[in-house]
Design an enzyme around this catalytic site. Structure first.
Site, PDB file in Angstrom:
ATOM      1  N   ALA A 120       1.509 -51.853   7.548  1.00  0.00           N
ATOM      2  CA  ALA A 120       2.512 -50.978   6.736  1.00  0.00           C
ATOM      3  C   ALA A 120       3.778 -51.180   7.431  1.00  0.00           C
ATOM      4  O   ALA A 120       4.980 -50.682   6.780  1.00  0.00           O
ATOM      5  CB  ALA A 120       1.978 -49.679   6.781  1.00  0.00           C
ATOM      6  N   GLY A 154       4.463 -57.563   9.818  1.00  0.00           N
ATOM      7  CA  GLY A 154       3.730 -58.368   9.656  1.00  0.00           C
ATOM      8  C   GLY A 154       3.587 -59.593  10.649  1.00  0.00           C
ATOM      9  O   GLY A 154       4.549 -59.561  11.389  1.00  0.00           O
ATOM     10  N   GLY A 185      -4.528 -51.548   1.801  1.00  0.00           N
ATOM     11  CA  GLY A 185      -5.412 -51.677   0.802  1.00  0.00           C
ATOM     12  C   GLY A 185      -4.603 -50.838  -0.629  1.00  0.00           C
ATOM     13  O   GLY A 185      -3.616 -50.780  -0.289  1.00  0.00           O
ATOM     14  N   HIS A 197      -8.697 -57.025   3.212  1.00  0.00           N
ATOM     15  CA  HIS A 197      -8.297 -55.735   3.588  1.00  0.00           C
ATOM     16  C   HIS A 197      -8.350 -55.558   5.076  1.00  0.00           C
ATOM     17  O   HIS A 197      -9.529 -55.825   5.902  1.00  0.00           O
ATOM     18  CB  HIS A 197      -9.514 -54.781   2.975  1.00  0.00           C
ATOM     19  CG  HIS A 197      -8.923 -53.057   3.252  1.00  0.00           C
ATOM     20  ND1 HIS A 197      -9.578 -52.233   3.402  1.00  0.00           N
ATOM     21  CD2 HIS A 197      -7.641 -52.726   3.185  1.00  0.00           C
ATOM     22  CE1 HIS A 197      -9.092 -51.174   3.668  1.00  0.00           C
ATOM     23  NE2 HIS A 197      -7.813 -51.235   3.580  1.00  0.00           N
ATOM     24  N   ASP A 198      -7.182 -55.077   5.490  1.00  0.00           N
ATOM     25  CA  ASP A 198      -6.846 -55.118   6.842  1.00  0.00           C
ATOM     26  C   ASP A 198      -8.069 -54.233   7.820  1.00  0.00           C
ATOM     27  O   ASP A 198      -8.510 -54.887   8.933  1.00  0.00           O
ATOM     28  CB  ASP A 198      -5.528 -54.605   7.269  1.00  0.00           C
ATOM     29  CG  ASP A 198      -5.193 -53.473   6.969  1.00  0.00           C
ATOM     30  OD1 ASP A 198      -6.139 -52.507   6.278  1.00  0.00           O
ATOM     31  OD2 ASP A 198      -4.045 -53.162   7.077  1.00  0.00           O
ATOM     32  N   GLY A 240      -3.850 -51.643  16.807  1.00  0.00           N
ATOM     33  CA  GLY A 240      -2.931 -51.256  17.674  1.00  0.00           C
ATOM     34  C   GLY A 240      -2.902 -50.065  18.241  1.00  0.00           C
ATOM     35  O   GLY A 240      -2.517 -49.800  19.427  1.00  0.00           O
TER      36      GLY A 240
END
Length: 492
Positions: free
Chosen positions: A11, A14, A80, A238-239, A407
């Site tokens: 979000a 990238g 998502g 989906h991450d 992260g």
């Protein structure tokens, strides 16, 4: 040695992450990083999808022309729920909206006027959040958007980007399961919901499993980027699905995960969905993961609060790094205030909104950036404790270890708070879990890694992890937790 490229879009930013796989060990190298900045137009909040694809091409160019690499696979993962609509010619018919767009406000209630909440949950088993794809799509219909009339296919964000890379339109399973129109028990689209809401079923495409080879990189892209023939895989796109695949757990000790970043996704891995009145009341979600597993989890606001505070202070001329803010939080007074992290879903002036909520609930108002951040981190840890207790209630087993990946696992202060608040051991890392999961699911699809157990063995062999043992009695945390439960019971 094999080389895979993960195009990992979050979000905030990238990345193009190169994975070098040899002898059961994975090495990572960041080739390209770029911001992911939403665009606010007069009619709403949008993703800059074309800019994101430009940056993806740049990552591919750096791999090919910059490094002279031959890639064994490329895969895309993103957040998502969001999607693009394309017409019969494959052209995008409307710019993809951001999930935090105000158009989604009130859409749960409006949708449930037609199909009751219990029936939607029975068919989908998904947590109710106003930005779920079902509610976004119904908002398009209720707005009488012409885009819906001409659209022939719905492609979730990673599906859309993979389509632009390959020319192949498919819906990958893990991202499809975030939509609230996938039936995880029946393993198919919940077409009955589309019929009941008057949504066009032609939008629903073929669903493929994570690890499926979609096709080859389009010739024009391959030539421009200097890559030659390159397979593109539908990773666990989906991450969170990629991040959970990379949790370095074994089945010896009961565990749960927190995929920690802008959002915190906290849950357990199950063999089948849990869809009943209890999980509906607790607002849990049943999403699909790698190797057919169910990600039984709850979405929590996460480090979004800190990110928005930092952005607000930057607009006022005070630039802080995340490490600096964490140091300031560590030095701030403990438990100065308690908030409900999930009360803050929309962007804008986060410090003032936190202060307003504190005044409303009778809490002390934070006065310094360190105090604001500590309030956010402590309150997140308290929220994790609440979810941990409900996970144990639903599954009927005590969870001994909390794996924090992504992260947010690099935030040692938050990790310590989680161990103190929950009384459980915390294993932190790997920080690049999403990219790692993306890369290794590609390797599964290519036949180089065998199953989820093999994937996780590679993770354990490749990356350093930190274990934070639970302390003894934590009376201050117990008092804060009672206060937290009192606050959220009044707000929800």
């Amino acid at each position: 040695m094999s080389h895979y490229l993960a195009l990992d879009l979050g979000a905030e930013s990238g990345r193009a992450i190169l994975g070098k796989l040899s002898g059961g060990r994975l090495e990572l190298e960041e080739l390209h990083r770029f911001p992911n900045q939403p665009v606010r137009l007069p009619d709403g909040l949008y993703w800059d999808a074309h800019r994101l694809f430009h940056e993806i091409r740049e990552g591919l160019r750096l791999a090919g022309r910059g490094r002279g690499l031959k890639l064994d696979g490329v895969g895309v993962d993103t957040w998502g729920v969001d999607f693009g609509l394309v017409d019969e010619h494959g052209e995008l018919v409307a710019s993809p909206r951001h999930y935090r767009d105000a158009r989604n406000n009130g859409m749960i209630e409006r949708t449930c006027e037609t199909v009751p909440r219990a029936e939607i949950f029975r068919q989908t088993g998904l947590q109710f959040m106003q930005f779920n794809s079902l509610f976004q799509l119904n908002a398009i219909k209720l707005a009488h958007s012409p885009a819906l009339d001409v659209a022939s296919r719905l492609l979730f964000t990673p599906d859309l980007l993979s389509y632009w890379l390959t020319g192949v339109q498919k819906n990958e399973l893990t991202i499809s399961s975030t939509s609230q129109f996938w039936n995880p028990a029946a393993a198919r689209w919940a077409t009955e919901l589309f019929d009941a809401l008057g949504l066009p079923k032609r939008l629903l495409g073929e669903v493929v499993l994570p690890g499926t080879k979609l096709g080859m990189l389009l010739d024009e892209i391959a030539d421009t980027c200097g890559l030659g023939e390159t397979p593109v895989f539908a990773s666990a796109s989906h991450d969170t699905a990629s991040a959970v695949a990379a949790v370095p757990a074994s089945d010896d000790t009961p565990w749960c995960y927190i995929s920690s970043g802008t959002w915190s996704l906290m849950g357990v891995e199950l063999d089948a969905p849990v869809i009943n009145e209890q999980t509906l009341a607790l607002n849990y979600t049943n999403e699909i993961g790698a190797a057919g597993k169910v990600r039984f989890l709850k979405n929590i606001a996460g480090l979004w609060l800190v990110q928005e505070c930092r952005r607000a202070w930057a607009l006022e001329g005070a630039e802080y790094g995340y490490a600096e803010l964490t140091e300031m939080a560590a030095a701030a007074e403990p438990f100065a205030a308690v908030i409900d992290p999930d009360a803050f879903m929309e962007p804008g002036d986060m410090p003032e909104r936190i202060a307003a909520l504190c005044r409303e609930t009778g809490e002390n108002v934070p006065r310094t950036p360190g105090s604001f951040v500590r309030t956010c981190l402590e309150s997140l840890a308290l929220r994790y404790r609440q979810v941990l207790e409900s996970l144990e209630s639903v599954t009927g087993r005590r969870i001994e270890v909390i794996h924090i990946v992504g992260g947010g696992s690099k935030n040692g202060l938050l990790n310590r708070f989680v161990a103190e608040a929950t009384g459980r051991a915390v294993v932190a890392g790997p920080g690049e879990a999403t990219a790692i999961g993306n890369l290794l699911v590609q390797a599964m699809g290519a036949g180089e890694v065998e199953g989820l157990a093999g994937l996780r063995a590679v993770v354990r062999n490749s990356f350093d992890l930190e274990r934070i043992e639970a302390p003894g009695k934590a009376e201050a945390w117990d008092r804060a937790y009672e206060k937290y439960l009192n606050i959220v019971s009044k707000k929800r």
